[in-house]
Enzyme design. Structure first.
Site, PDB file in Angstrom:
ATOM      1  N   ASP A  98       0.862  -1.183   0.000  1.00  0.00           N
ATOM      2  CA  ASP A  98       0.000   0.000   0.000  1.00  0.00           C
ATOM      3  C   ASP A  98       0.899   1.234   0.000  1.00  0.00           C
ATOM      4  O   ASP A  98       1.791   1.352   0.841  1.00  0.00           O
ATOM      5  CB  ASP A  98      -0.880  -0.005   1.248  1.00  0.00           C
ATOM      6  CG  ASP A  98      -2.233   0.623   1.008  1.00  0.00           C
ATOM      7  OD1 ASP A  98      -2.303   1.576   0.220  1.00  0.00           O
ATOM      8  OD2 ASP A  98      -3.215   0.160   1.610  1.00  0.00           O
ATOM      9  N   ASP A 199      -3.009   4.617  -2.802  1.00  0.00           N
ATOM     10  CA  ASP A 199      -4.039   5.252  -1.983  1.00  0.00           C
ATOM     11  C   ASP A 199      -4.471   6.584  -2.599  1.00  0.00           C
ATOM     12  O   ASP A 199      -3.626   7.417  -2.963  1.00  0.00           O
ATOM     13  CB  ASP A 199      -3.471   5.466  -0.570  1.00  0.00           C
ATOM     14  CG  ASP A 199      -4.489   5.990   0.403  1.00  0.00           C
ATOM     15  OD1 ASP A 199      -5.457   5.266   0.706  1.00  0.00           O
ATOM     16  OD2 ASP A 199      -4.319   7.146   0.874  1.00  0.00           O
ATOM     17  N   GLU A 253      -6.748   3.300  -5.973  1.00  0.00           N
ATOM     18  CA  GLU A 253      -7.948   3.745  -5.271  1.00  0.00           C
ATOM     19  C   GLU A 253      -8.299   5.149  -5.745  1.00  0.00           C
ATOM     20  O   GLU A 253      -7.477   6.066  -5.677  1.00  0.00           O
ATOM     21  CB  GLU A 253      -7.721   3.746  -3.760  1.00  0.00           C
ATOM     22  CG  GLU A 253      -8.976   4.144  -2.996  1.00  0.00           C
ATOM     23  CD  GLU A 253      -8.696   4.543  -1.558  1.00  0.00           C
ATOM     24  OE1 GLU A 253      -9.546   4.263  -0.703  1.00  0.00           O
ATOM     25  OE2 GLU A 253      -7.649   5.155  -1.300  1.00  0.00           O
ATOM     26  N   HIS A 346     -10.739  -1.974   4.531  1.00  0.00           N
ATOM     27  CA  HIS A 346     -10.465  -1.321   5.808  1.00  0.00           C
ATOM     28  C   HIS A 346     -11.156   0.025   5.956  1.00  0.00           C
ATOM     29  O   HIS A 346     -11.175   0.603   7.047  1.00  0.00           O
ATOM     30  CB  HIS A 346      -8.954  -1.131   5.962  1.00  0.00           C
ATOM     31  CG  HIS A 346      -8.374  -0.176   4.972  1.00  0.00           C
ATOM     32  ND1 HIS A 346      -8.318  -0.448   3.631  1.00  0.00           N
ATOM     33  CD2 HIS A 346      -7.834   1.069   5.123  1.00  0.00           C
ATOM     34  CE1 HIS A 346      -7.772   0.571   2.991  1.00  0.00           C
ATOM     35  NE2 HIS A 346      -7.477   1.500   3.867  1.00  0.00           N
ATOM     36  N   ASP A 347     -11.723   0.561   4.862  1.00  0.00           N
ATOM     37  CA  ASP A 347     -12.367   1.870   4.888  1.00  0.00           C
ATOM     38  C   ASP A 347     -13.884   1.789   4.979  1.00  0.00           C
ATOM     39  O   ASP A 347     -14.553   2.821   4.921  1.00  0.00           O
ATOM     40  CB  ASP A 347     -11.994   2.665   3.636  1.00  0.00           C
ATOM     41  CG  ASP A 347     -10.614   3.292   3.726  1.00  0.00           C
ATOM     42  OD1 ASP A 347     -10.166   3.556   4.862  1.00  0.00           O
ATOM     43  OD2 ASP A 347      -9.988   3.507   2.684  1.00  0.00           O
TER      44      ASP A 347
END
Length: 576
Positions: A98, A199, A253, A346-347
Site C-alpha cells: 500500500d 491510496d 484507489e 479497511h475503509d
C-alpha cells in the site's frame, strides 16, 4: 484473451495492525503476518496486499508516512519485512504494498524542512497565507471532518490537509516532489515486491489557485481535488518513469471516479494503471453528503433506541442501485480496463453487515456476496475476516473508538445534534471504519487468539462462535466456500475473461447474469435478500447439458430452467 497474471489472481488484503500479534503487545505485526502465510496459501489466494507498515506516528494508522524507507517500530524491522517477502514468494504468492502519495505525515523530513520558506523543500506542500480578512485560504473541508487548513506557528502560514491535520498534502506541481517519489517507488520495486495499491491517487492534482468549493453537506472543495487538471500527466509520468520497467500490479484507489474517467487511467490507451478501486457501489446507500450524512435517517437520533430494529434504517438499500452500478462498470470497462471486485475493505463497515444479514442468514448471505465477487469480470479482493463472515460491532462508548475519521465525525455528530454517544451509537455501528479493523478472530480463545496482551482495539464479542478455527473444521463453512470459489475461478477462464450479460434488469430481489467465452457460458443467479423467489430462465436462452458448479445450498439441482430460490441463495451453472 489478453492474459495477465493480475487478472487471474485473487487478492487478500491484510490490515496488519489487526491481523495477528506475535509479541503480546496487543498490536498486529510483521512476524504475526509471517506466521499466517501458510494459512493464506491454504485458502488459495495469489496476492497479498499489505496495508502500510512504514514508519509512522499513526495519526491514521500508517496512512500518515513519516519515512517511506523505514518500517514502523510496532510492526517490526526491515529484516522482518524482508523475511515476509521471502516467505510469501516461497509459498508461490506475490506481495503488493500500500503506497500513500497524496500526503505524508507532518513529521516527515520533507514537511519539517518545508517550514523554512528559504529551504529547497519550501514548495513541497501547499502553504498559503490567510485571506485579507484573516480567514482561511479557502473553504475546503477535510474528508475526516472540520476544515482542511492548519496554521503553523513556525512558518506563519496555513498548510492544506485534505485528510487529518497530521497528513499535509504533497504539492505534485513541484517536479522535485515527483522525482523524489519516483525514486522511492523504484527503491521498493527493486526490493522485489510485485506491485502497489495506490491510496487516493486521483487526488494528487488540485485546481490552480485553490479556489473556493461549492457549499454542500459533505466534502466542500471536492471538485477542485478529485481528478484534477494535471492528474493524467502525473500518473502517466509515473507509469513511464517507474511502472513500465516492471512486471507488476497496480491497484489505484480513486474516490469520485466514474467509468469514463476510469478508461482514461487504465490500459495501454490510458495512463497505464491496471485497475481502479471506485466507490460507486461502496457508497450505497449513503447520501450526497457521505456516509456520515444522516438525511437517510428519518427519525430523531434520540428516538433510535426506541425502535424495534434501528439497524433497518441503515441497511435499507435497493438492489437496482447496486446492480446498475456493477453492470455499468462491467460493460463500461470491457476491453478497455479491468475491474477490482470488492465489497468491503479497511475503509468500510463489514460486508455481511452492510449488504447481507449478520444474524440468522449470516452464512448464506456471506456466501452469496462472495459468489457475486468471484463471478463478475475483474480481480476478486478478499478483506481479512470476510472469509469467515466477520460482522460489525456494538460500540458501547466513545472511548472504544480508534479511527480518526470515526472520532472526528462522531464528535461533530454529537455536537451538531446536542446529544451523547448513546444517541449516536447506532450510526457508529453502521458507518465507522473501526468495524472492519477489529482483530481477526482466529479462535475461541481469549482475545479471539489475536494477542496474549491487551488488544489495541475492541475484539468483537462474537468471536466465540465466529472464528477461523471453527470455520476450517466445518466443511460447510464460509471459509471452505471461499476455497471452492477460488478453485472454481482458477479452473474456469469464462469467469475470468468472459463477457458479461445482465438478465432480469429490474427484479427487486434477483441479480442474475451470464458470462460467456466462445461457446461456453456460466449462468449466475443470486437471490440477494431474505425472500423466497422463483427464477425462470429467459425464453431466448437455451441450455445444453447444464452443470451446477457451486451453490450455497447443498441440495440445489442441475436444472437452471426454473427453480425456487431460498433466502440469499446463490447458484452458478455451466452451460453451452
Amino acid at each position: 484473451m489478453d492474459r495477465e497474471w493480475w487478472k487471474e489472481a485473487v487478492v487478500y488484503q491484510i490490515y496488519p495492525r489487526s491481523f495477528n500479534d506475535s509479541n503480546g503487545d496487543g498490536i498486529g505485526d510483521l512476524q504475526g503476518v509471517i506466521e499466517k502465510v501458510p494459512y493464506l496459501a491454504d485458502l488459495g489466494v495469489d496476492v497479498v496486499w499489505l496495508c502500510p507498515v512504514y514508519d509512522s506516528p499513526n495519526a491514521d494508522n500508517g496512512y500518515d508516512i513519516r519515512d517511506y524507507h523505514s518500517i514502523m517500530d510496532e510492526m517490526g524491522t526491515m529484516d522482518d519485512w524482508e523475511r515476509l517477502l521471502e516467505t510469501v514468494h516461497d509459498h508461490d504468492m506475490r506481495l503488493i504494498m500500500d503506497m500513500v502519495l497524496n500526503h505524508t505525515s507532518d513529521e516527515h523530513e520533507w514537511f519539517l524542512k518545508s517550514k523554512d520558506p528559504d529551504s529547497d523543500y519550501s514548495d513541497y506542500y501547499y502553504w498559503r497565507d490567510a485571506r485579507e480578512d484573516g480567514g482561511l485560504p479557502n473553504n475546503w473541508t477535510s474528508i475526516f471532518g472540520g476544515k482542511a487548513w492548519k496554521y503553523d506557528e513556525e512558518r506563519e502560514q496555513y498548510y492544506l490537509h485534505v485528510f487529518d491535520e497530521k497528513q499535509p498534502d504533497l504539492n505534485w506541481r513541484n517536479e522535485d516532489v515527483r522525482e523524489d517519489i519516483f525514486e522511492m517507488l523504484h527503491w521498493w520495486l527493486g526490493k522485489g515486491i510485485d506491485g502497489f495499491r495506490l491510496d487516493v491517487i486521483n487526488l494528487i492534482s488540485k485546481t490552480e489557485g485553490l479556489p473556493d468549493g461549492e457549499e454542500n453537506p459533505g466534502w466542500v472543495g471536492w471538485e477542485h481535488i478529485v481528478n484534477g487538471p494535471r492528474v493524467h500527466e502525473y500518473i502517466s509520468g509515473m507509469y513511464d518513469d517507474v511502472f513500465a520497467e516492471y512486471d507488476m500490479m497496480t491497484v489505484a484507489e480513486m474516490p469520485g471516479c466514474g467509468v469514463e474517467e476510469a478508461k482514461q487511467y487504465c490500459g495501454e490507451d490510458g495512463d497505464g494503471l491496471n485497475m481502479i478501486v471506485h466507490f460507486e457501489h461502496a457508497d450505497i446507500p449513503y447520501r450526497p453528503g457521505g456516509k456520515w450524512d444522516l438525511q437517510d435517517v428519518d427519525v430523531e437520533l434520540h428516538e433510535l433506541d426506541d425502535l424495534d430494529d434501528p439497524d433497518t434504517l441503515f441497511n435499507d438499500w435497493d438492489l437496482n442501485d447496486l446492480r446498475d452500478v456493477l453492470t455499468r462498470w462491467q460493460i463500461g470497462l470491457d476491453g478497455e480496463g479491468w475491474n477490482a471486485n470488492y465489497l468491503g475493505n479497511h475503509d468500510h463497515p463489514r460486508t455481511v453487515s452492510r449488504f447481507g444479514d449478520s444474524g440468522f442468514f449470516r452464512v448464506a448471505s456471506a456466501k452469496l456476496l462472495a459468489t457475486l465477487q468471484f463471478t463478475l469480470q475483474g480481480t476478486p479482493f478478499i478483506y481479512q475476516g470476510e472469509e469467515i463472515g466477520m460482522t460489525n460491532v456494538e460500540w458501547e462508548s466513545f472511548d472504544e473508538l480508534r479511527d480518526v475519521e470515526a472520532i472526528q465525525q462522531t464528535e461533530e455528530l454529537m455536537e451538531r445534534h446536542d446529544v451523547g454517544f448513546e444517541d449516536v451509537k447506532h450510526v457508529v455501528k453502521h458507518r465507522s471504519r473501526d468495524n472492519s479493523r477489529t482483530p481477526v478472530q482466529w479462535s475461541d480463545e481469549e482475545n479471539a487468539g489475536f494477542t496474549e496482551g491487551e488488544p489495541w482495539i475492541k475484539v468483537n464479542p462474537n468471536y466465540e462462535r465466529i472464528n477461523v478455527e471453527d470455520a476450517r473444521e466445518n466443511e460447510d463453512s464460509i471459509w471452505h466456500y471461499y476455497r471452492e470459489l477460488i478453485e472454481l475461478r482458477e479452473d474456469n477462464d469464462t469467469l475470468v475473461y468472459g463477457d458479461f450479460h445482465l438478465l432480469y434488469e429490474d427484479h427487486p430481489h434477483i441479480f442474475a447474469y451470464l458470462r460467456t467465452l466462445g461457446d461456453r457460458g456460466v449462468l449466475v443467479v443470486l437471490n440477494v435478500f431474505a425472500h423466497n423467489e422463483v427464477f425462470t430462465l429467459p425464453p431466448n436462452l437455451d441450455t445444453d447439458d447444464p452443470e451446477l458448479l457451486i451453490s450455497n445450498y447443498a441440495d440445489a439441482d442441475d436444472d437452471p430452467t426454473e427453480f425456487d430460490l431460498r433466502p440469499y441463495e446463490a447458484r452458478v451453472y455451466q452451460i453451452t
